[in-house]
Motif scaffolding. Structure first.
Motif, PDB file in Angstrom:
ATOM      1  N   UNK A  63      81.084  -3.912  35.356  1.00  0.00           N
ATOM      2  CA  UNK A  63      81.760  -4.870  36.244  1.00  0.00           C
ATOM      3  C   UNK A  63      81.445  -4.297  37.964  1.00  0.00           C
ATOM      4  N   UNK A  64      80.903  -5.207  38.500  1.00  0.00           N
ATOM      5  CA  UNK A  64      80.570  -5.048  39.946  1.00  0.00           C
ATOM      6  C   UNK A  64      81.949  -5.694  40.929  1.00  0.00           C
ATOM      7  N   UNK A  65      82.225  -6.826  40.354  1.00  0.00           N
ATOM      8  CA  UNK A  65      83.026  -7.695  41.121  1.00  0.00           C
ATOM      9  C   UNK A  65      83.672  -8.757  40.043  1.00  0.00           C
ATOM     10  N   UNK A  66      84.860  -9.223  40.662  1.00  0.00           N
ATOM     11  CA  UNK A  66      85.491 -10.179  39.918  1.00  0.00           C
ATOM     12  C   UNK A  66      85.764 -11.429  40.916  1.00  0.00           C
ATOM     13  N   UNK A  67      85.539 -12.524  40.551  1.00  0.00           N
ATOM     14  CA  UNK A  67      85.420 -13.899  41.278  1.00  0.00           C
ATOM     15  C   UNK A  67      86.840 -14.644  40.622  1.00  0.00           C
ATOM     16  N   UNK A  68      87.573 -15.123  41.450  1.00  0.00           N
ATOM     17  CA  UNK A  68      88.841 -15.698  40.787  1.00  0.00           C
ATOM     18  C   UNK A  68      88.667 -17.147  41.125  1.00  0.00           C
ATOM     19  N   UNK A  69      89.039 -17.855  40.103  1.00  0.00           N
ATOM     20  CA  UNK A  69      89.228 -19.651  40.149  1.00  0.00           C
ATOM     21  C   UNK A  69      90.685 -19.861  40.141  1.00  0.00           C
ATOM     22  N   UNK A  70      91.051 -20.658  41.097  1.00  0.00           N
ATOM     23  CA  UNK A  70      92.280 -20.993  41.409  1.00  0.00           C
ATOM     24  C   UNK A  70      92.715 -22.160  40.289  1.00  0.00           C
ATOM     25  N   UNK A  71      93.718 -22.222  39.317  1.00  0.00           N
ATOM     26  CA  UNK A  71      93.866 -23.092  38.678  1.00  0.00           C
ATOM     27  C   UNK A  71      95.360 -23.841  38.799  1.00  0.00           C
TER      28      UNK A  71
END
Length: 165
Positions: A63-71
């Motif tokens: 895993x290089x990066x995590x992208x977050x989604x607002x819920x």
């Protein structure tokens, strides 16, 4: 009193001189004289070089990066960018679509606040009707369902199944 006035003045002058001579991190003088370039002539960002190094020394599922989604309710959902292969993940995006800080920002915007695109991912759209899709992400890889398969720029009407305007 340990220091006399002449000593204090000398120390103050030395501190001011060092502040003036050392460039700030964001200043033009702190930037490298010339950026490194890829074979295509495009400037390669530090993140791309760093990701290259990480992917050389780790497996395709790293895993290089995590992208977050607002819920609306609960903790944010995250989607991962893995090293991948030439057909999915960071290596695919870099090879087929190019990687730079702009691509990284567009992926973050699409996943973070974009609309579902009907293709198993999220997209950003121009603010007009009919909606014109500007950037698309597609999720789901051999590494996991919440992994970024690919991401790319588009310029076409929204696909069937996408949110209507």
């Amino acid at each position: 009193m340990l220091f006399g006035t002449p000593v204090k003045a000398a120390l103050s002058a030395a501190a001011v001189a060092s502040v003036l001579l050392i460039p700030a991190a964001g200043s033009a003088s702190a930037a490298p004289a010339s950026g490194s370039t890829s074979g295509s002539g495009a400037t390669v960002s530090a993140a791309a070089s760093s990701f290259d190094a990480k992917c050389r020394s780790h497996s395709r599922t790293y895993v290089l990066k995590k992208y977050y989604r607002r819920v609306p309710v609960g903790p944010p959902t995250f989607y991962t960018l893995r090293c991948g292969t030439s057909t999915w993940g960071w290596k695919h995006i870099k090879l087929r679509h190019g990687w730079n800080s702009s691509m990284d920002r567009k992926i973050g915007a699409a996943i973070g606040s974009g609309d579902p695109n009907g293709r198993g991912g999220y997209s950003t759209y121009a603010n007009q009707c009919p909606r014109i899709e500007k950037f698309r992400t597609i999720l789901g890889t051999p590494g996991g369902n919440n992994d970024l398969l690919t991401a790319y720029k588009v310029d076409q009407p929204a696909v069937a199944g996408a949110v209507a305007c």
